[in-house]
Design a protein around this motif. Structure first.
Motif, PDB file in Angstrom:
ATOM      1  N   ARG A 185       0.706  -1.340   0.097  1.00  0.00           N
ATOM      2  CA  ARG A 185       0.014   0.002  -0.077  1.00  0.00           C
ATOM      3  C   ARG A 185       0.808   1.168  -0.173  1.00  0.00           C
ATOM      4  O   ARG A 185       1.854   1.423   0.715  1.00  0.00           O
ATOM      5  N   ARG A 351      -7.984  16.181  -0.650  1.00  0.00           N
ATOM      6  CA  ARG A 351      -8.740  15.337   0.251  1.00  0.00           C
ATOM      7  C   ARG A 351      -8.815  13.990  -0.415  1.00  0.00           C
ATOM      8  O   ARG A 351      -8.618  12.940   0.279  1.00  0.00           O
ATOM      9  N   SER A 354      -5.120  12.272   0.007  1.00  0.00           N
ATOM     10  CA  SER A 354      -4.393  11.926   1.385  1.00  0.00           C
ATOM     11  C   SER A 354      -4.500  10.472   1.605  1.00  0.00           C
ATOM     12  O   SER A 354      -5.644   9.885   1.079  1.00  0.00           O
ATOM     13  N   CYS A 355      -3.567   9.953   1.987  1.00  0.00           N
ATOM     14  CA  CYS A 355      -3.352   8.618   2.043  1.00  0.00           C
ATOM     15  C   CYS A 355      -4.064   7.839   3.530  1.00  0.00           C
ATOM     16  O   CYS A 355      -4.359   6.810   3.415  1.00  0.00           O
ATOM     17  N   GLY A 356      -4.301   8.867   4.185  1.00  0.00           N
ATOM     18  CA  GLY A 356      -5.034   8.592   5.374  1.00  0.00           C
ATOM     19  C   GLY A 356      -4.376   7.872   6.581  1.00  0.00           C
ATOM     20  O   GLY A 356      -4.866   7.384   7.430  1.00  0.00           O
ATOM     21  N   ARG A 362      -5.323  13.485   7.050  1.00  0.00           N
ATOM     22  CA  ARG A 362      -6.317  12.736   6.799  1.00  0.00           C
ATOM     23  C   ARG A 362      -7.692  13.540   7.067  1.00  0.00           C
ATOM     24  O   ARG A 362      -8.657  13.540   6.369  1.00  0.00           O
TER      25      ARG A 362
ATOM     26  N   LEU B 171      -7.524   5.049  12.706  1.00  0.00           N
ATOM     27  CA  LEU B 171      -6.489   4.380  11.949  1.00  0.00           C
ATOM     28  C   LEU B 171      -5.281   4.650  12.430  1.00  0.00           C
ATOM     29  O   LEU B 171      -4.416   5.032  11.833  1.00  0.00           O
ATOM     30  N   ILE B 190      -6.343  -1.917   5.469  1.00  0.00           N
ATOM     31  CA  ILE B 190      -6.869  -0.756   5.351  1.00  0.00           C
ATOM     32  C   ILE B 190      -7.365  -0.826   3.843  1.00  0.00           C
ATOM     33  O   ILE B 190      -6.648  -1.090   2.911  1.00  0.00           O
ATOM     34  N   ASP B 192      -9.095   1.556   1.064  1.00  0.00           N
ATOM     35  CA  ASP B 192      -9.373   2.950   0.405  1.00  0.00           C
ATOM     36  C   ASP B 192      -8.428   3.839   1.274  1.00  0.00           C
ATOM     37  O   ASP B 192      -7.503   3.348   1.739  1.00  0.00           O
ATOM     38  N   ARG B 193      -8.462   4.952   0.714  1.00  0.00           N
ATOM     39  CA  ARG B 193      -7.372   6.107   1.390  1.00  0.00           C
ATOM     40  C   ARG B 193      -8.161   7.247   1.840  1.00  0.00           C
ATOM     41  O   ARG B 193      -9.156   7.579   1.809  1.00  0.00           O
ATOM     42  N   GLY B 194      -7.183   8.121   2.504  1.00  0.00           N
ATOM     43  CA  GLY B 194      -7.707   9.434   3.048  1.00  0.00           C
ATOM     44  C   GLY B 194      -8.819   9.089   4.057  1.00  0.00           C
ATOM     45  O   GLY B 194      -8.797   8.267   4.784  1.00  0.00           O
ATOM     46  N   ASP B 195      -9.658  10.240   4.136  1.00  0.00           N
ATOM     47  CA  ASP B 195     -10.702  10.166   5.355  1.00  0.00           C
ATOM     48  C   ASP B 195     -11.872   9.078   4.996  1.00  0.00           C
ATOM     49  O   ASP B 195     -12.824   8.826   5.654  1.00  0.00           O
ATOM     50  N   HIS B 196     -11.735   8.558   3.841  1.00  0.00           N
ATOM     51  CA  HIS B 196     -12.507   7.260   3.733  1.00  0.00           C
ATOM     52  C   HIS B 196     -11.916   5.998   3.644  1.00  0.00           C
ATOM     53  O   HIS B 196     -12.698   4.993   3.442  1.00  0.00           O
ATOM     54  N   ALA B 197     -10.674   6.046   4.317  1.00  0.00           N
ATOM     55  CA  ALA B 197      -9.984   4.907   4.519  1.00  0.00           C
ATOM     56  C   ALA B 197     -10.501   4.154   5.527  1.00  0.00           C
ATOM     57  O   ALA B 197     -11.225   4.472   6.431  1.00  0.00           O
TER      58      ALA B 197
END
Lengths: 450, 375
Positions: A185, A351, A354-356, A362, B171, B190, B192-197
């Motif tokens: 990832r 947004r 962003s990888c989170g 995030r 997370l 995990i 997906d990514r970002g704030d929807h991860a």
């Protein structure tokens, strides 16, 4: 008339093929380096040239190469970062598409300097047709003895592999790129250790931009000292600028970093001015993540000096009144463009990309996007502007990788320079949906061609 | 002392954290050095877990300021650094709670961690032992500036033992590392990514491994909770007891969460940082699913005694271990003045049924004890 080092031959008929490229003087640097120079001498030439990383950060490449750890018995790798994902930047695509052998040539010389026997090109997934071009170039180079075992009888072995990404912006960050290259990832790693010590498969690795590696070719051909004479100060050599937005001639230009921003925008040799007689409002001079500059600060610095297209001059005044050279994605906004909408678009991008992994980026990027959407659609409040400022401050500098900074800077700069436009949006929710704020006081003086 | 001996043998690094100097071994992280000092000086850590390799650096709550890099190179570090992943250098000067920048950044991180958190503590099984609760209590603000809909996810079923509440997740990746390092096949990760991860199995799948229950123990929030304990009790009503059994799979050294003679929940033993403790033999104290989910009877266990709980923890409430009856009378305490009015609230309360003698109730009182008699 500026010097062209990279794109000089880009439009020679058939330059994509090895034979034409070789006839035009290609692969001379490989011969010179492998036959007459030691790896350290190549690194030394790059150091002398003053070449700075063309991917955005502008870190001296020779210095980066000299940081590479060289433990006994551990393979080292060179990785070419072709994951060009910065909105507004498309110089690497141009270079790889039109003159692929230049990159391959640069990669062979650089691999020789760094002792990399397996070199990777990590290319973004959206450049779907380019890996084929590169792979063909690699095959041709190999057939002609410039790749593979014992190149040109020098005893140096090198293979180049092309790896496609899946189209994530974050994989342009060098440690995320390495993770993705390893098949994981694409999350950035926590530094230290730096890739120069532990990179691909925990081996010492150098990650360089396409343009940086291509620039190694003219450096070796002409010598580092000669190369350093082009340009000005610490901005040596030539730089590819991908110009887009409201200009007459969008495209990729090679500049030698001595021309002024004004010349670049208005001269017919480059962007050719702004279409339809419109006036310049703002510019994002180095790809979407660098601070936006209003016209009055773009052409002249805060001290009233002419601003030039180079690392130092564009950064003059820090973030308060300056910006950055970045990756060379030069985006021009004319008087009809809305800075609020532009900032919202960028915030939406960050947004999404962003990888989170770390919390400020995030959560913060999503929050900024929602607030900017409200302001843009006429639902904003005056307190939202200060809130935005506060959120970007909480993101900037507190994240694992520079994506947090890249998301925070455009918002910060937009509020810093265009606060009255944000306020106008909040105060005139209906009117702001039907017309643009216009130029206001930050406009340039009307341009009169000399 | 063993530590002093080591100091003679090996060169130790001197590191100053909030003006307190400690000697630590080279390779120690700032966070561990701060934990050696203890108290307020220790930065909070939401994602770092000393027992999990590769964890840390993600939540950014442990950011500290390095005012001087080392004696050799005393330049300050320009950015705040994650103390859990930054190793100390000799002569390093670290500022944690003495730095305005750190406190501001930390408050910012807490605010950002909470904007999408459902704040459903009243119905969350983790309440009372939740690290995010502690963190927001210590570093957060009372209000929020977030005015949007909080993010939600499609619920995933992770099987009969583990309950996933993705909305509560921060997370931290701890459960991913746990599954990677404790089990031979990781089934969740995990997506997906970002704030929807989100944490999920790719195609709806139960987490099935005899050690996978440990993800519940490492989860700092209520995202992964024990289904066999779900809505059964609040942790502060239960009493933690150290116990062990002869388990063929794991060490069998656990903590029982009991009420009366009933075992409500079984977890691994945890240290003062909320991490799973090593066993008495010095091995990692992870426990197996069998001990955790199936041994819910006192008969299965040899009870060693009550677990020492930090008295500031809500879990220590209602456990009357070593209580002391004050010897002084009220006028003595009040400097000779007699209290104006003393009232037995229980006696005058209609709600709590005054006819019930409180002293007859075993353990902490519960609403069941005051239920009106059925007619």
């Amino acid at each position: 008339m500026s010097v062209k080092l990279l794109l000089e031959k880009a439009h020679v008929e058939g330059i994509r093929s090895f034979d034409v490229y070789r006839r035009e003087g290609g692969y001379r640097s490989v011969e010179k380096a492998l036959k007459t120079m030691s790896p350290d001498a190549v690194t030394e030439e790059v150091k002398k040239s003053g070449l700075r990383g063309r991917g955005g950060a502008g870190f001296p490449s020779g210095l980066k190469w000299s940081f590479l750890a060289k433990p006994e018995g551990v393979p080292r790798h060179l990785v070419c970062n072709a994951d060009e994902s910065e909105p507004g930047t498309f110089k690497d695509r141009y270079l790889m598409e039109f003159i692929p052998h230049l990159l391959i040539e640069g990669l062979i010389v650089s691999s020789f300097a760094l002792g990399s026997h397996a070199t990777y090109i990590y290319i973004r997934g959206e450049y779907a047709w380019i890996p084929d071009i590169l792979e063909q170039a690699i095959a041709e180079a190999k057939n002609n003895g410039f790749l593979g075992k014992n190149i040109l009888g020098s005893g140096f072995d090198c293979e180049i592999y092309v790896q496609r990404g899946a189209g994530a912006y974050i994989c342009g960050e060098e440690t995320a790129l390495i993770e993705s290259l390893e098949g994981k990832r694409g999350n950035p790693r926590i530094k230290p250790p730096f890739p120069a010590v532990k990179g691909v498969w925990d081996r010492p690795t150098v990650v360089n931009n396409v343009e940086t590696l291509a620039a190694v070719v003219p450096i070796i051909n002409m010598g580092g000292e000669e190369y350093a004479k082009i340009g000005v100060g610490k901005s040596t050599g030539t730089k590819l600028i991908s110009a887009c937005g409201n200009i007459n001639k969008p495209g990729v230009y090679e500049i030698d970093m001595t021309i002024s921003v004004e010349e670049f925008i208005y001269s017919d040799e480059y962007c050719g001015g702004i279409p339809n007689g419109k006036r310049l409002k703002a510019c994002i001079p180095g790809g979407s993540s660098v601070p936006i500059l209003p016209a009055n600060l773009l052409l002249k610095t805060a001290k009233g000096e002419t601003r030039y297209m180079n690392y130092e001059s564009l950064a003059d005044g820090g973030f308060a009144t300056g910006s950055m050279m970045g990756s060379g994605g030069f985006i021009i906004l004319d008087e009809d463009q809305c800075v609020v909408k532009n900032t919202y678009t960028l915030a939406r991008f960050y947004r999404h990309e962003s990888c989170g992994q770390c919390s400020p980026c995030r959560e913060g990027t999503g929050w900024m996007e929602k607030i900017l959407k409200n302001i843009d659609t006429g639902k904003g409040k005056m307190s939202d502007i200060d809130l935005l400022w506060d959120i970007q401050r909480k993101i900037e500098g507190n994240t694992i990788c520079p994506l947090g900074d890249a998301a925070a800077w455009p918002v910060a700069a937009a509020i810093r320079h265009f606060r009255d436009e944000f306020e106008w949006h909040v105060n005139n929710p209906q009117e702001s949906q039907t017309r643009n704020f216009g130029l206001a006081h930050y406009a340039d003086p009307i341009y009169v061609p000399a | 002392m063993a530590e002093e001996k080591k100091a003679e043998e090996k060169k130790l690094f001197k590191v100053t954290i909030d003006n307190i100097t400690v000697d630590v071994e080279p390779g120690t992280t700032i966070l561990h050095a701060a934990r050696m000092v203890g108290g307020d000086v220790t930065p909070p850590a939401m994602c770092y877990y000393s027992k999990l390799k590769g964890s840390g650096g993600k939540c950014r709550t442990c950011l500290v300021e390095v005012a001087a890099g080392s004696t050799a190179d005393p330049r300050p570090m320009p950015k705040l650094v994650a103390s859990c992943r930054t190793t100390v250098m000799d002569g390093m000067i670290v500022k944690n709670i003495t730095s305005e920048r750190v406190l501001e950044a930390r408050a910012g991180v807490v605010e950002l961690l909470l904007i999408n958190h459902p704040l459903d503590c009243p119905i969350c099984d983790q309440a009372g032992e939740c690290h995010l609760q502690d963190l927001s209590y210590e570093h957060g603000k009372e209000g929020t500036r977030y005015e949007f809909k909080r993010r939600t996810f499609t619920p995933h079923n992770l099987g009969e033992y583990i309950q996933l509440h993705m909305t509560r997740c921060i997370l931290c990746y701890r459960c991913v590392y746990t599954a990677n390092q404790l089990t031979n096949k990781r089934e969740h990760g995990i997506l997906d990514r970002g704030d929807h991860a989100e944490i999920a199995t790719y195609i709806e799948k139960a987490l099935d491994n005899e050690f996978i229950g440990n993800v519940i123990d490492v989860c700092p929030v209520g995202a992964l909770t024990d289904k066999t304990f779900r809505f059964k009790n609040r942790v502060w009503f239960t009493k933690p007891m150290d116990a062990h059994r002869d388990c063929p799979t794991c060490s069998g050294q656990v903590q029982l969460w009991m009420r009366g003679d009933e075992v409500y929940r079984v977890t691994a033993r945890k240290d003062e940082w909320g991490e799973v403790k090593d066993t008495t033999e010095g091995k990692p104290g992870w426990i197996c699913n069998d001990c955790r989910f199936h041994k819910k009877s006192v008969k299965d266990w040899v009870i060693e005694g009550p677990t020492q709980v930090n008295r500031h923890s809500v879990i220590s409430q209602g456990h009357y271990v070593n209580t002391v009856t004050p010897k002084e009378t009220l006028p003595e305490v009040m400097g000779g003045r007699a209290p104006k009015l003393l009232m037995n609230i229980h006696k005058v309360s209609d709600v709590n049924r005054p006819e019930i003698q409180l002293s007859k109730i075993e353990g902490p009182a519960h609403s069941d004890d005051f239920k009106p008699p059925t007619p």
